[in-house]
Design a protein around this motif. Structure first.
Motif, PDB file in Angstrom:
ATOM      1  N   GLN A 108       0.855  -1.195   0.000  1.00 25.32           N
ATOM      2  CA  GLN A 108       0.000   0.000   0.000  1.00 25.32           C
ATOM      3  C   GLN A 108       0.884   1.236   0.000  1.00 25.32           C
ATOM      4  O   GLN A 108       1.747   1.377   0.870  1.00 25.32           O
ATOM      5  CB  GLN A 108      -0.877  -0.007   1.253  1.00 25.32           C
ATOM      6  CG  GLN A 108      -1.971   1.028   1.205  1.00 25.32           C
ATOM      7  CD  GLN A 108      -2.458   1.450   2.580  1.00 25.32           C
ATOM      8  OE1 GLN A 108      -2.118   2.525   3.072  1.00 25.32           O
ATOM      9  NE2 GLN A 108      -3.231   0.613   3.206  1.00 25.32           N
TER      10      GLN A 108
ATOM     11  N   HIS B 174      -0.269   4.784  -1.256  1.00 22.65           N
ATOM     12  CA  HIS B 174      -0.877   6.113  -1.126  1.00 22.65           C
ATOM     13  C   HIS B 174      -2.393   6.006  -1.250  1.00 22.65           C
ATOM     14  O   HIS B 174      -2.902   5.127  -1.944  1.00 22.65           O
ATOM     15  CB  HIS B 174      -0.359   7.063  -2.212  1.00 22.65           C
ATOM     16  CG  HIS B 174      -0.635   8.512  -1.933  1.00 22.65           C
ATOM     17  ND1 HIS B 174       0.051   9.219  -0.971  1.00 22.65           N
ATOM     18  CD2 HIS B 174      -1.542   9.377  -2.445  1.00 22.65           C
ATOM     19  CE1 HIS B 174      -0.411  10.456  -0.929  1.00 22.65           C
ATOM     20  NE2 HIS B 174      -1.376  10.571  -1.815  1.00 22.65           N
TER      21      HIS B 174
ATOM     22  N   VAL C   3      -7.619   3.721  -2.162  1.00 24.14           N
ATOM     23  CA  VAL C   3      -6.379   3.281  -1.532  1.00 24.14           C
ATOM     24  C   VAL C   3      -5.599   2.470  -2.571  1.00 24.14           C
ATOM     25  O   VAL C   3      -6.107   1.485  -3.095  1.00 24.14           O
ATOM     26  CB  VAL C   3      -6.679   2.412  -0.289  1.00 24.14           C
ATOM     27  CG1 VAL C   3      -5.382   2.073   0.435  1.00 24.14           C
ATOM     28  CG2 VAL C   3      -7.660   3.121   0.640  1.00 24.14           C
TER      29      VAL C   3
ATOM     30  N   VAL D 290       5.735  -3.812   6.454  1.00 24.76           N
ATOM     31  CA  VAL D 290       4.645  -3.674   5.476  1.00 24.76           C
ATOM     32  C   VAL D 290       3.620  -2.669   5.979  1.00 24.76           C
ATOM     33  O   VAL D 290       3.242  -2.721   7.127  1.00 24.76           O
ATOM     34  CB  VAL D 290       3.970  -5.029   5.220  1.00 24.76           C
ATOM     35  CG1 VAL D 290       2.869  -4.857   4.191  1.00 24.76           C
ATOM     36  CG2 VAL D 290       4.961  -6.053   4.746  1.00 24.76           C
TER      37      VAL D 290
END
Lengths: 251, 251
Positions: B87, B89, B126, B251
């Protein structure tokens, strides 16, 4: 530390739940790290009547960009403004708001809200972080809703929702990106010594460096320009001053 | 390349708009970069009847974590699975879905939907990225809705919404984090030569390195273990093989 009285707190809760033009299911949270000398802190709000803390957060109006919402929410709750807010992660686990703090707060104030009210829905929260010198903004005179205080990052109190995880993830992000984002945080004077830079790094990263190794690593980044020596009249060897070279920050 | 027929496409649109258990206002998008030899590509879907492309994306069910939704959406549209999705931004500008592609698609198929339907609302998306060897998954036999193809990152077609910006931001993120996340992407054989590593770096970063400089930089990261030499029977000097040291990925 600022604490609003009970009736003001009740009114601000009422104002919040009567707002109808938020984007549902989305919230923003701001992890504001504070640095000074060898201390690293984080800005927390305390909930009224509860031994429970949160980071400054809130909701997104229909008429504003996500980033604007983060800046507004931070300002409303702390009166901090013009910070470089770096979006670092969006938290979307299904159970993250299960222990719904808002429900408890509303009950404590005797405010009745239907169970299907938007505030009890699932929220996915977009988190931003920043780093400031906390002595520049030690007080928050008009902050709303809760008391606002700096807490040591390694001694967090009882945190609401998944905010402890947010702080930990924010700290990992801050440390990982310090080399490239330090300029944006605007923490050092225009001209600074290598020792000032090292103290900042050691405080944020939570580790000590050998002076020579640190200097070599910093110079290898290619982000510093060496200036004149800094003579303070002391008998010690005068250190060089440095400044940051202009650079592009990717946000 | 796979393209579904018109009636199947119509049915999948109908299934989508009749779904009632998505979290409103939230979507997920997956920027899947593909690397092979000296080519860097990105995976795009083409909309039916339109000269318009998008990255694989979709919505989040009430009963699933955000991360699960990203993996599911990617699988449904491409049949890619078990990717390391990072992930990077969340895109939340107020005008990002103004040019509502779904409206045009539905009109083209003669499907009537009320104006206040959730699909026409504001969406905050997302975004996740990944990096794979695109020769490992060149075809997408059962992919739904649109055709699925690899496109050169520097020759993007006409992109829907803010997806061109997403791809650009994803590429910046990928390049910035290649040193620490390369292991997670699992792109190299267990044992590899410095030249194989260099080719991957040059392709992803889009620049050439001098062999000695590259080797020095890689070894200084402390992430590689040098193994035995690799003898392929050629008269050239045998190169060393390397493997990645075990590491923690945040992560």
């Amino acid at each position: 530390m600022t604490q609003l009285d009970d009736s003001k707190n009740r009114q601000s809760l009422l104002d919040l739940i009567n707002t109808t033009d938020f984007v549902e299911h989305i919230s923003v949270d701001c992890i504001i790290f504070g640095f000074h000398k060898d201390k690293l802190k984080v800005l927390l709000l305390k909930y009224h009547d509860l031994d429970l803390y949160s980071v400054p957060g809130g909701f997104v109006f229909n008429h504003e960009d996500l980033r604007q919402a983060a800046a507004r929410v931070l300002y409303e709750r702390t009166h901090l403004h013009d910070l470089f807010l770096d979006q670092f992660h969006t938290f979307g686990r299904i159970d993250r708001t299960e222990n719904n703090v808002h429900q408890i707060l509303l009950q404590n104030k005797g405010i009745e809200v239907p169970k299907d009210h938007w505030i009890f829905q699932r929220f996915i929260s977009v988190a931003y972080c920043s780093l400031i010198d906390y002595t520049m903004s030690e007080t928050f005179p008009d902050a709303l809703n809760e008391s606002v205080e700096w807490h040591d990052v390694d001694k967090l109190p009882n945190m609401a929702f998944d905010h402890e995880r947010m702080i930990n993830e924010g700290l990992i992000h801050l440390r990982k990106n310090l080399d490239t984002q330090l300029v944006a945080y605007n923490l050092l004077p225009e001209k600074f010594t290598m020792m000032q830079l090292q103290q900042l790094y050691e405080t944020v990263l939570g580790e000590k460096f050998r002076r020579n190794n640190f200097q070599r690593k910093m110079l290898s980044l290619g982000t510093l320009e060496r200036l004149e020596k800094f003579y303070d009249g002391s008998p010690n060897k005068a250190p060089y001053l440095y400044k940051f070279l202009p650079s592009e920050i990717s946000v």
